[in-house]
Design an enzyme around this catalytic site. Structure first.
Site, PDB file in Angstrom:
ATOM      1  N   ARG A 165      -9.862  -3.434  55.865  1.00  0.00           N
ATOM      2  CA  ARG A 165      -8.929  -4.116  54.979  1.00  0.00           C
ATOM      3  C   ARG A 165      -9.310  -3.817  53.535  1.00  0.00           C
ATOM      4  NH1 ARG A 165     -10.684  -7.712  58.969  1.00  0.00           N
ATOM      5  NH2 ARG A 165      -9.046  -8.428  60.418  1.00  0.00           N
ATOM      6  N   HIS A 287     -10.871  -7.064  64.857  1.00  0.00           N
ATOM      7  CA  HIS A 287      -9.921  -8.021  65.426  1.00  0.00           C
ATOM      8  C   HIS A 287     -10.677  -8.996  66.325  1.00  0.00           C
ATOM      9  CE1 HIS A 287      -6.296  -5.083  64.957  1.00  0.00           C
ATOM     10  NE2 HIS A 287      -6.441  -5.856  63.902  1.00  0.00           N
TER      11      HIS A 287
END
Length: 316
Positions: A165, A287
């Site tokens: 990210r 995740h």
């Protein structure tokens, strides 16, 4: 009429009673809930459509409607010749549920049969990824030997190499780089640290930045462990990375909307297309659930389907 003759009031025809029920509900939402004229008009259109559909089933009064009828109405909206979007169906069902809730609260219906009816689920949005060729063009658009050019190349290469990210990239410190092993220590959501590998292109770009660019940028600031620095030597912000990506996209002339997430989605998609397993990609992206990562398998399945239809002699 002479005295002694009682006035007999005939009950209103059933279709008129359903229309009056709608008007009563519209007055309620208009005056008691203070909704705007446009919103009330939208309610009216939805409920007229509902009433007309009920009429096609021989239902002329809302007291005769069952939960199954309301569910069938929702299904009819989705399967008609020009099917409505899930958002439009959800809005119409909201109007219908509001009507039944009102009529039940007013004692005009014995049961609120629309209460448990749910709209169709929205289709799962597939992540936007670009092709490998497009990514190569995008990465190749950042040229030049100025410190900021070298820095920008390193940022974009790392974004694609790691799928990290943008907040994770801007949060890196120099000590988070393990160059001898081509690894990064990334601090993700929930302050969970993970180890992320990167390849030779990202290694070369990062080495060039650490040797040739970061020392120059660091001299302009007050000293910070942050890996990526701005022109004044301060830690680079997420907004700055957005601008770097937009500038690269314009130079690449791809004609696409490119964001930091484009790099993350493309990294995951290209890994799966190349044969990586879902669990490994889950670990790479950080995740918490493999279900999130499995969304990307839908992308690769779509690509496979397109290839099959194009290539197989009996697919069409």
């Amino acid at each position: 009429m002479g005295a002694g003759h009682a006035v007999v009031t005939q009950p209103a025809p059933e279709p008129e009673r359903s229309a009056r029920a709608i008007e009563g509900f519209l007055r309620h939402v208009s005056f008691e809930r203070g909704l705007s004229a446009n919103t009330v008009a939208a309610y009216r259109r939805d409920l007229v459509l509902y009433r007309e559909w009920c009429g096609t089933r021989g239902i002329t009064e809302f007291s005769a409607v069952t939960e199954s009828d309301v569910s069938d109405f929702v299904g009819a909206l989705a399967t008609r010749q020009e099917p409505l979007s899930t958002a439009s169906i959800a809005r119409i069902l909201s109007s219908v549920r509001g009507l039944h809730r009102y009529l039940h609260a007013e004692g005009m219906l014995a049961e609120d049969v629309a209460r448990e009816v749910r709209p169709p689920k929205r289709g799962r949005r597939l992540p936007k990824a670009i092709t490998i060729e497009q990514m190569s063009t995008l990465l190749g658009a950042v040229t030049g030997d100025e410190p900021v050019d070298v820095r920008d190349r390193a940022i974009l290469e790392l974004l694609y190499a790691t799928g990290a990210r943008v907040s994770e990239i801007t949060g890196l410190s120099v000590d988070d780089v393990v160059p001898e092993q081509n690894l990064l220590r990334v601090l993700g959501k929930g302050n969970k640290q993970r180890i992320v590998p990167y390849g030779s292109y990202a290694r070369d770009a990062l080495d060039a930045y650490l040797v040739r660019a970061r020392p120059v940028l660091a001299q302009r600031g007050r000293g910070t462990p942050a890996l990526f620095l701005g022109v004044r030597g301060a830690p680079l912000s997420r907004q700055s990375v957005w601008l770097i990506i937009q500038a690269a996209a314009e130079k690449a002339e791809l004609g696409l909307d490119i964001s930091p997430h484009t790099f993350r989605h493309s990294c995951a998609t290209h890994l799966l297309q190349g044969g990586a397993d879902v669990r490994s990609v889950q670990e790479l992206l950080g995740h918490s659930s493999v279900v999130t990562t499995q969304i990307y398998t839908l992308v690769t399945a779509d690509t496979l389907r397109e290839m099959y239809v194009t290539a197989h002699p009996r697919a069409r």
